[in-house]
Design an enzyme around this catalytic site. Structure first.
Site, PDB file in Angstrom:
ATOM      1  N   GLY A  59       0.732  -1.240  -0.066  1.00  0.00           N
ATOM      2  CA  GLY A  59      -0.074  -0.025  -0.051  1.00  0.00           C
ATOM      3  C   GLY A  59       0.843   1.203  -0.195  1.00  0.00           C
ATOM      4  O   GLY A  59       0.181   2.313  -0.063  1.00  0.00           O
ATOM      5  N   CYS A  60       2.243   1.087   0.246  1.00  0.00           N
ATOM      6  CA  CYS A  60       3.151   2.273  -0.056  1.00  0.00           C
ATOM      7  C   CYS A  60       3.546   2.355  -1.370  1.00  0.00           C
ATOM      8  O   CYS A  60       4.005   1.306  -1.970  1.00  0.00           O
ATOM      9  CB  CYS A  60       4.261   2.084   0.973  1.00  0.00           C
ATOM     10  SG  CYS A  60       3.773   2.540   2.685  1.00  0.00           S
ATOM     11  N   GLU A  61       3.632   3.490  -1.820  1.00  0.00           N
ATOM     12  CA  GLU A  61       4.260   3.764  -3.191  1.00  0.00           C
ATOM     13  C   GLU A  61       5.748   3.547  -3.137  1.00  0.00           C
ATOM     14  O   GLU A  61       6.256   2.888  -4.016  1.00  0.00           O
ATOM     15  CB  GLU A  61       3.790   5.105  -3.799  1.00  0.00           C
ATOM     16  CG  GLU A  61       3.178   5.111  -5.110  1.00  0.00           C
ATOM     17  CD  GLU A  61       2.705   6.388  -5.606  1.00  0.00           C
ATOM     18  OE1 GLU A  61       3.605   7.423  -5.772  1.00  0.00           O
ATOM     19  OE2 GLU A  61       1.732   6.598  -5.549  1.00  0.00           O
TER      20      GLU A  61
END
Length: 145
Positions: A59-61
């Site tokens: 969910g983290c770029e």
């Protein structure tokens, strides 16, 4: 004793109240943004052996890793890192509230109110906001396992 209980992810190991005070003293978003970057500089690099796929936050770029352990006293201890400067600062803000806490305290802490109080939600891009939520969800998932 837990490996992570003795691993102090931040030099001063701030708590949520000290983060609130620092944000209140940093008038305006530009100063607060600089504060986030300065906080990120306090976060030591995660040991390479902890930067494994099983510890990678989804969910983290940017690349981000989270490792957590529960100690004998029932408290959770976390180490987290990212390859992005701003995310490192956001990690410090989250760890200040949730690190070294019990499962109940982690689940009960009102992160939305904390982020609103700091003014993060209205100033962060949607992708950074998603990354911030991914850090919190990762911690809560570990603590509820």
């Amino acid at each position: 004793m837990s490996t992570l209980a003795t691993y102090t992810p931040i030099g001063l190991d701030p708590n949520a109240d000290s983060i609130r005070q620092q944000f209140a003293a940093a008038n305006g978003w530009e100063n607060q943004y600089r504060l986030i970057i300065q906080l990120g500089k306090l976060l030591p690099a995660l040991p390479t052996e902890w930067q494994q796929e099983e510890n990678r936050l989804k969910g983290c770029e940017s690349q981000a890793w989270l490792k957590g352990e529960k100690s004998e006293d029932g408290c959770w201890h976390f180490a987290c890192d990212s390859d992005a400067r701003i995310v490192r600062g956001l990690i410090v803000i989250v760890l200040a509230a949730l690190n070294h806490q019990s499962t109940d305290a982690i689940q009960a802490f009102d992160m939305d109110a904390y982020f609103r109080e700091l003014g993060l939600e209205k100033h962060l891009s949607p992708s950074r906001g998603n990354g911030l939520r991914a850090i919190v969800l990762g911690i809560r998932d570990l603590a509820s396992a």
